[in-house]
Design an enzyme around this catalytic site. Structure first.
Site, PDB file in Angstrom:
ATOM      1  N   ASP A  24      -1.520   6.723   6.495  1.00 15.81           N
ATOM      2  CA  ASP A  24      -2.641   5.923   5.995  1.00 15.81           C
ATOM      3  C   ASP A  24      -2.993   4.923   7.089  1.00 15.81           C
ATOM      4  O   ASP A  24      -2.376   3.877   7.215  1.00 15.81           O
ATOM      5  CB  ASP A  24      -2.242   5.203   4.708  1.00 15.81           C
ATOM      6  CG  ASP A  24      -3.331   4.255   4.203  1.00 15.81           C
ATOM      7  OD1 ASP A  24      -4.416   4.183   4.829  1.00 15.81           O
ATOM      8  OD2 ASP A  24      -3.094   3.581   3.182  1.00 15.81           O
ATOM      9  N   TRP A  45       0.823  -1.208   0.000  1.00 12.36           N
ATOM     10  CA  TRP A  45       0.000   0.000   0.000  1.00 12.36           C
ATOM     11  C   TRP A  45       0.853   1.253   0.000  1.00 12.36           C
ATOM     12  O   TRP A  45       0.519   2.236  -0.677  1.00 12.36           O
ATOM     13  CB  TRP A  45      -0.971  -0.027   1.185  1.00 12.36           C
ATOM     14  CG  TRP A  45      -2.055  -1.041   0.974  1.00 12.36           C
ATOM     15  CD1 TRP A  45      -2.245  -2.208   1.649  1.00 12.36           C
ATOM     16  CD2 TRP A  45      -3.065  -1.013  -0.048  1.00 12.36           C
ATOM     17  NE1 TRP A  45      -3.319  -2.900   1.127  1.00 12.36           N
ATOM     18  CE2 TRP A  45      -3.841  -2.187   0.089  1.00 12.36           C
ATOM     19  CE3 TRP A  45      -3.389  -0.106  -1.051  1.00 12.36           C
ATOM     20  CZ2 TRP A  45      -4.920  -2.475  -0.739  1.00 12.36           C
ATOM     21  CZ3 TRP A  45      -4.470  -0.388  -1.892  1.00 12.36           C
ATOM     22  CH2 TRP A  45      -5.215  -1.557  -1.726  1.00 12.36           C
ATOM     23  N   LYS A 104     -12.597  -1.138   7.418  1.00 13.04           N
ATOM     24  CA  LYS A 104     -11.879  -2.023   8.352  1.00 13.04           C
ATOM     25  C   LYS A 104     -12.480  -1.883   9.754  1.00 13.04           C
ATOM     26  O   LYS A 104     -13.131  -2.790  10.247  1.00 13.04           O
ATOM     27  CB  LYS A 104     -10.391  -1.680   8.398  1.00 13.04           C
ATOM     28  CG  LYS A 104      -9.754  -1.361   7.065  1.00 13.04           C
ATOM     29  CD  LYS A 104      -9.490  -2.569   6.216  1.00 13.04           C
ATOM     30  CE  LYS A 104      -8.658  -2.169   4.996  1.00 13.04           C
ATOM     31  NZ  LYS A 104      -8.341  -3.314   4.136  1.00 13.04           N
TER      32      LYS A 104
END
Length: 360
Positions: A172, A102, A196
């Site tokens: 992030d 990511w 999430k």
């Protein structure tokens, strides 16, 4: 109805109590004669929902008054571009610490809008470690320093907040936010896809220090400007009203559980239960350096890849859902977000023990 033990990495498990409340309110919300999805985002009823959600999130994270909280459409991937677009000039350096897939993607997207510099990378260890802080190549004049506290795919996590001096720290936090207390004042900007620990996909939360809003260029489209969204209370355009509403329910659920300090204890215990079994099994293996193992996403492998198919088939039959590892790394992965109970982790370990006994 029989709900399984959901270990999905995202969209992920949501608290059953929240889902049941949303189900009960689905056709008619709060005596309004309409669903929450059918009322105007500019009406006083939804404004109340939005304001309560922000207040609860501020309380949970102890967000200082000089930070704006934005509830935006989309996900974290859009922020890979939107962040440099808003807080860096095209000719300005921005430093990135790369510890997984990511953060790699964040570099690729950001490079179209600013002068991205990879200050540190753990690619040489196949992203199973975190580069030592004293080796980071940081510019004191950089627009910001970006890192990914938890890498969902490979299960690597920072367990402290890196000190980057006076340069704004950007994080992030999609797969770690709300899993434990957090000192928001250490950051310039935090962003997190909702799917999430916050709520359903299609919503992203941005927490930005107010002084950084002054950097937002006037010549970018208004819809991409953090300053414009902040000035319009995240209602510059029609927001994801259902996602915002459900996030608000989850914030209230978290408060009822005892807040983030209580969630930290639960999450640490869940992760330790699974790691202790993996490490002592002699059958399963986790490849990540012990000191940087994630609490949220735990990848593991079996002795041979030929065992993957029967493991997935039998675990699914046992009600253990979404254990297949990401396609980039294979193997298995169990995501243990806030809504995953200790009972689910215990059920997984019980299955893993039985599988190892039969196939070992």
């Amino acid at each position: 109805m029989s709900r399984g033990h959901n270990f999905s990495a995202g969209p992920a498990a949501l608290p059953e109590a929240v889902l049941r409340q949303a189900q009960a309110e689905f056709l008619e919300w709060d005596g309004s004669g309409a669903s929450i999805m059918e009322v105007s985002h500019r009406g006083k009823d939804f404004i109340g929902v939005a304001e309560a959600a922000e207040a609860d999130l501020r309380e949970l994270l102890a967000i200082p008054a000089n930070y704006k909280v934005l509830f935006l459409q989309g996900g974290a991937t859009q922020q890979f571009a939107q962040i440099p677009m808003n807080i860096a000039r095209r000719d300005q350096r921005a430093d990135y610490v790369v510890t997984g897939d990511w953060s790699e993607k964040a570099v690729r997207e950001g490079a179209t809008l600013a002068r991205i510099h990879v200050s540190a990378s753990s690619q040489s260890t196949n992203y199973t470690s975190i580069p030592a802080r004293d080796g980071w190549d940081l510019d004191p004049n950089a627009a910001y320093v970006h890192y990914t506290p938890n890498e969902t795919i490979r299960g690597v996590e920072f367990h402290d907040i890196p000190d980057v001096g006076d340069v704004p720290l950007v994080a992030d936090m999609s797969s770690t936010i709300l899993s434990r207390p957090l000192d928001v004042s250490r950051f310039g900007l935090i962003y997190a896809g909702a799917q999430k620990n916050i709520g359903p996909s299609g919503l992203v939360v941005v927490i930005i220090r107010e002084d950084l809003l002054a950097r937002c260029p006037k010549d970018i489209p208004r819809i991409f400007s953090f300053a414009e969204h902040a000035a319009n209370s995240s209602m510059l355009n029609t927001p994801n009203t259902f996602g915002w509403y459900l996030a608000g329910l989850i914030f209230k659920w978290l408060k009822a559980q005892g807040g983030l300090a209580a969630m930290e204890v639960r999450n640490r215990t869940k992760a330790q239960t699974l790691y202790d079994y993996i490490d002592g099994s002699g059958f399963y293996r986790n490849p990540v350096e012990v000191s940087v193992r994630s609490w949220m996403n735990i990848p593991f492998t079996l002795p041979t890849t030929e065992l993957d198919a029967p493991f997935l088939r039998e675990s699914q039959q046992a009600g253990l859902l979404a254990l297949k590892g990401h396609k980039l790394v294979g193997g298995m992965r169990a995501s243990l977000y806030n809504a995953v109970n200790q009972d689910s982790v215990d059920a997984l370990v019980c299955f893993m023990k039985d599988f190892a006994r039969r196939y070992g």
